[in-house]
Design an enzyme around this catalytic site. Structure first.
Site: not given
Ligand code: RFL
Ligand code: PHB
Length: 388
Positions: A72, A200, A290, A294, A382
């Site tokens: 991604h 998200y 979550p 990580k 991220y």
């Protein structure tokens, strides 16, 4: 039994550590409480930072990952029916990979065994002895017998509910902890994900995450009560709620639900991550919500540092790396805690929130969506900060 490094736990941390040591000719034995089938089927994490993917490839466990892992370029934020892309490749030149933790574990077990590594399954460690001496011993149960493993060092890779952390005497550890007044209800659904990247979603009904395991398998999460009763959530209600929280940003396909569960959320860090000849790595030393994806990545980072320190000791008798282990890990761990908290507070509803807090969250999402500087900070964290 005797070995150089006794590794408690065959999760991502323990298995990777054993492989890293083996590559340098250092013997270890991995003790795992559960069966091989159990650890290879446990539903867990799904996201690998760029460097963690590179590490798996470098160690020789990347063949299936490169074939089946989903690369991604970034993630999407959904808010008020609109999707905002955060393009990591463009912003920081890095990608992330979706590859289920159970597949990572399967690949690592197969590789370790093929290289002559030793893993004892259904071997639950029961006590650690002599951690303050040069000859620690791990006691464990295997095949109905009490046995022991003498070693030079113990790696506590036994997760949040293991025995390693509690084996450290009272008063040695400082525990930093934060609870969250919600959990995630997660499903695995035999349906195509709504987008080719993770979404998200910020919504008045609560947070939702739209992830995946393959182009035909979705991993979907809803913010829920920490002790949510699954009986109240028939599949149709889960999909109705997911669809509502997606807010019309894109269509959501439905399919048979293969798995359903609730994960409560906590942030915990213990300091120091070592005591005498015991070194904690991964979830045994720290957990986080979550939302920042990580956990598995931090577990790998810890054991990279630990293996370097052990190799320096075995080769050159150097102890500086071992002495600095906790400090080295914690620098990265706290940055990951900070980021996981940032993502969590950005996107969830809180029972004690005010109208001001909601407006502030929206401003924050607008800032990340509209500012290259803010999006770059998110992308950098991220996709994974570089290793020290
Ligand atoms: P693990 O994987 O828990 O492995 C510990 C192992 O130790 C064994 N064990 C013992 N063995 C011998 N004797 C004993 N006394 C023992 N006690 C325990 C256990 O059986 C187990 O096999 O820890 P490790 O290696 O530190 O790995 C950590 C990761 O598993 C964890 O951080 C992630 O799964 C967290 N996580 C996520 N991480 C990510 O990087 N990306 C994600 O997208 C992500 N999503 C998640 C997650 C965790 C979740 N749950 C269920 C906790 C999503 C969820 C829902
Ligand atoms: C997952 O795919 O399980 C996943 C992905 C990203 C997260 C959490 C879970 O932040």
């Amino acid at each position: 039994m005797r070995t150089k490094v006794a590794i408690v736990g065959a999760g991502p941390a323990g298995l990777m550590l054993s492989l890293l040591l083996r590559r340098e000719g250092i013997d270890s034995v991995v003790l795992e409480a559960r069966s091989r089938a159990y650890v290879e089927q446990r539903v867990r994490a799904g996201l690998l930072e760029q460097w963690a993917r590179d590490l798996l490839i470098e160690i020789g466990a990347g063949e299936r990952l490169q074939r089946e892992g989903l690369v991604h370029d970034g993630i999407r934020l959904a808010c008020d029916g609109r999707l905002h892309s955060i393009d990591f490749r463009q912003l920081v030149g890095r990608i992330v990979t979706i590859y289920d933790q159970k597949e990572v574990v399967k690949d690592l077990i197969a590789l370790l065994l093929s290289r002559g590594g030793e893993i004892l399954f259904e071997a639950a460690a029961t006590a650690l002895e002599g951690l303050d001496t040069a000859t620690p011993v791990v006691h464990f149960h295997h095949g109905g017998e009490a046995r022991s493993l003498a070693c030079d060092f113990v790696a506590g890779c036994d997760g949040f509910h293991g025995i390693s952390r509690p084996a450290i005497p009272d008063g040695v550890l400082t525990v930093y902890e934060r609870g969250y007044p919600f959990g995630w209800l997660g499903i695995l659904s035999e349906s195509p994900p709504p987008s080719d990247e993770l979404i998200y979603a910020f919504h008045e009904r609560g947070f939702a995450l739209f992830s995946m395991r393959s182009p035909t398998l979705s991993r979907l999460y809803l913010q829920c009560e920490p002790d949510e009763d699954l009986g109240r959530w028939p599949d149709q209600r889960v999909f109705d709620e997911l669809e509502a929280r997606l807010g019309g940003a894109c269509p959501l396909a439905r399919g048979p639900v293969l798995q359903k569960g609730v994960t409560p959320m906590r942030s915990v860090v213990v300091e120091p991550m070592q005591h005498g000849r015991l070194f904690l790595a991964g979830d045994s030393a720290h957990i986080q919500p979550p939302t920042g994806a990580k956990g598995m990545n931090l577990a790998f980072a810890d054991v990279v540092y630990l293996s370097r320190a052990l190799v320096a000791y075995e080769r050159d008798g150097r102890t500086d790396g071992l002495e600095a282990y906790s400090r080295t890990c914690l620098d990265r761990v706290w940055k990951a805690q900070r980021f996981s908290w940032f993502m969590t507070q950005l996107l969830h509803r809180f029972p004690d929130e005010t109208a001001f807090d909601r407006r502030r969250q929206r401003a924050d999402i607008g800032y990340v969506a509209g500012s290259v500087a803010a999006a770059t900070a998110l992308a950098e964290n991220y996709s994974g900060l570089p290793l020290a």
